[in-house]
Enzyme design. Sequence first.
Site, PDB file in Angstrom:
ATOM      1  N   HIS A   1       3.536   4.949  20.344  1.00  0.00           N
ATOM      2  CA  HIS A   1       3.309   5.937  19.265  1.00  0.00           C
ATOM      3  C   HIS A   1       1.968   5.962  19.257  1.00  0.00           C
ATOM      4  O   HIS A   1       1.013   5.589  18.507  1.00  0.00           O
ATOM      5  CB  HIS A   1       3.704   5.026  17.838  1.00  0.00           C
ATOM      6  CG  HIS A   1       3.396   5.667  16.740  1.00  0.00           C
ATOM      7  ND1 HIS A   1       3.751   7.084  16.460  1.00  0.00           N
ATOM      8  CD2 HIS A   1       2.569   5.447  15.432  1.00  0.00           C
ATOM      9  CE1 HIS A   1       3.396   7.365  15.427  1.00  0.00           C
ATOM     10  NE2 HIS A   1       2.869   6.456  14.618  1.00  0.00           N
TER      11      HIS A   1
ATOM     12  N   ASN B   1      -5.807  -5.804  13.094  1.00  0.00           N
ATOM     13  CA  ASN B   1      -4.270  -5.791  12.430  1.00  0.00           C
ATOM     14  C   ASN B   1      -3.366  -6.645  13.338  1.00  0.00           C
ATOM     15  O   ASN B   1      -2.591  -7.231  12.784  1.00  0.00           O
ATOM     16  CB  ASN B   1      -3.644  -4.345  12.643  1.00  0.00           C
ATOM     17  CG  ASN B   1      -4.109  -3.387  11.445  1.00  0.00           C
ATOM     18  OD1 ASN B   1      -4.683  -3.905  10.408  1.00  0.00           O
ATOM     19  ND2 ASN B   1      -3.698  -2.102  11.594  1.00  0.00           N
TER      20      ASN B   1
ATOM     21  N   GLY C   1       0.824  -1.234  -0.013  1.00  0.00           N
ATOM     22  CA  GLY C   1       0.012  -0.054   0.050  1.00  0.00           C
ATOM     23  C   GLY C   1       0.887   1.154  -0.004  1.00  0.00           C
ATOM     24  O   GLY C   1       2.113   1.319  -0.332  1.00  0.00           O
TER      25      GLY C   1
HETATM   26  N1  APR Z   1      -0.706  -9.866   4.115  1.00  0.00           N
HETATM   27  C1  APR Z   1      -0.165  -9.154   3.170  1.00  0.00           C
HETATM   28  N2  APR Z   1      -0.721  -7.661   3.014  1.00  0.00           N
HETATM   29  C2  APR Z   1      -1.807  -7.377   3.533  1.00  0.00           C
HETATM   30  C3  APR Z   1      -2.482  -8.248   4.428  1.00  0.00           C
HETATM   31  C4  APR Z   1      -1.993  -9.525   4.626  1.00  0.00           C
HETATM   32  N3  APR Z   1      -2.599 -10.351   5.398  1.00  0.00           N
HETATM   33  N4  APR Z   1      -3.745  -7.506   4.723  1.00  0.00           N
HETATM   34  C5  APR Z   1      -3.616  -6.281   4.217  1.00  0.00           C
HETATM   35  N5  APR Z   1      -2.541  -6.230   3.571  1.00  0.00           N
HETATM   36  C6  APR Z   1      -2.238  -5.144   2.691  1.00  0.00           C
HETATM   37  C7  APR Z   1      -3.454  -4.448   1.976  1.00  0.00           C
HETATM   38  O1  APR Z   1      -3.764  -5.031   0.663  1.00  0.00           O
HETATM   39  C8  APR Z   1      -2.672  -3.006   1.539  1.00  0.00           C
HETATM   40  O2  APR Z   1      -2.306  -3.094   0.454  1.00  0.00           O
HETATM   41  O3  APR Z   1      -1.554  -4.041   3.145  1.00  0.00           O
HETATM   42  C9  APR Z   1      -1.619  -2.993   2.438  1.00  0.00           C
HETATM   43  C10 APR Z   1      -1.814  -1.687   3.402  1.00  0.00           C
HETATM   44  O4  APR Z   1      -1.940  -0.791   2.527  1.00  0.00           O
HETATM   45  P1  APR Z   1      -2.713   0.852   2.946  1.00  0.00           P
HETATM   46  O5  APR Z   1      -4.074   0.445   3.000  1.00  0.00           O
HETATM   47  O6  APR Z   1      -2.129   1.786   1.767  1.00  0.00           O
HETATM   48  O7  APR Z   1      -2.048   1.283   4.267  1.00  0.00           O
HETATM   49  P2  APR Z   1      -0.747   2.223   4.433  1.00  0.00           P
HETATM   50  O8  APR Z   1      -1.084   3.564   4.517  1.00  0.00           O
HETATM   51  O9  APR Z   1       0.133   1.665   3.714  1.00  0.00           O
HETATM   52  O10 APR Z   1      -0.550   1.905   5.987  1.00  0.00           O
HETATM   53  C11 APR Z   1      -0.067   0.646   6.583  1.00  0.00           C
HETATM   54  O11 APR Z   1       1.200   1.620   8.240  1.00  0.00           O
HETATM   55  O12 APR Z   1       1.653   3.479   8.895  1.00  0.00           O
HETATM   56  C12 APR Z   1       0.821   2.184   9.283  1.00  0.00           C
HETATM   57  O13 APR Z   1      -1.436   2.827  10.159  1.00  0.00           O
HETATM   58  C13 APR Z   1      -0.735   2.488   9.151  1.00  0.00           C
HETATM   59  O14 APR Z   1      -1.225   0.467  10.101  1.00  0.00           O
HETATM   60  C14 APR Z   1      -1.041   1.029   8.730  1.00  0.00           C
HETATM   61  C15 APR Z   1       0.196   0.603   7.910  1.00  0.00           C
END
Ligand code: APR
Length: 308
Positions: A175, A95, A11
């Site tokens: 955090h 999460n 992401g």
């Molecule tokens: N395995 C792999 N990837 C996963 C899984 C999983 N089981 N579940 C979700 N994902 C992926 C999603 O498909 C998505 O592409 O994790 C990614 C998260 O990306 P975003 O929704 O864009 O979130 P992002 O802004 O990158 O933040 C990720 O970091 O800073 C922290 O609070 C934020 O917890 C969040 C994390």
Amino acid sequence: MNRKISVIGSGNVGATVARSIADKELADVVLLDILEGVPQGKGLDMLEACPIEGSDSRVLGTNAYADTAGSDIVVVTAGLARKPGMSRDDLLNKNAGIIKTVTAEVVRYSPDCILIPVTNPLDAMCQVVYRESGFPRERVVGMAGVLDSARMRSFIAEALNVSVENTHAFVLGGHGDTMVPLPRYSTVAGIPITQLLDEATVEAIVTRTANGGAEIVKLLGTGSAYYAPGSAVVEMVEAILKDKKKILPCAVFLQGEYGINDLYVGVPVKLGVGGAEQVMEISLQEDEQAALDKSAAAVKELVEILGV
Ligand code: APR
């Protein structure tokens, strides 16, 4: 290249981290997600940027953990991002489930890696990764403090109209809204900001730092911050890969340091090839220790809900 870094979650944060590692030619990068096509597409796009950037990092997007095998460092960004009005803590259970599965797979293929959790709520997720991985605490080190202190540094530089390079900010604790920015140890060219700014300005900077994540969430409407979080992860990655022994605020499993036991909380640590090689202890005033204890208690509450 002879170094390999895997980034779980393609992401906003994960892709920003992967892109920056490739741009800086720090290592080969594997970008993994459960979404089909997305990590492959982003990975290929990044690979195609490398000739322009002059980088020989190889970037691979995948859905298969086998491709992450033998990673030196694994950055975990998988999870759900915060939505407006949602606290970091609301994300807790969802999460935690994702992080458990991810950790088991990562460890299976990279038993010697250093894990950098980024998913929120950060400190509790670190504890999940630590327990699930069975790694020593040196090899599970969470990213939060570098981001929080970078935010504080931007605000200090803005208030004093000085280079960000002259600023140093000290942030302790979990955090979250209870984090503990320490003005006494935050400096500009070595001078504590308490000698350069009036009390009200310092207080405003402290409050804005503690709410830094929420400020961006509100502005974006959907999703949360990723440029500064991405840069923060890469600073940690670089310190580890280059064995810089750099002192950075990170989430580590405290075992008596700062009077805190068996809990992930943000403190200054020495980052080198072994991961979090040393926890740096500094003396705190009574009010500072009380604020840190309060922040640790907030983390403990989450950890107890999860039973980790
Ligand atoms: N395995 C792999 N990837 C996963 C899984 C999983 N089981 N579940 C979700 N994902 C992926 C999603 O498909 C998505 O592409 O994790 C990614 C998260 O990306 P975003 O929704 O864009 O979130 P992002 O802004 O990158 O933040 C990720 O970091 O800073 C922290 O609070 C934020 O917890 C969040 C994390």
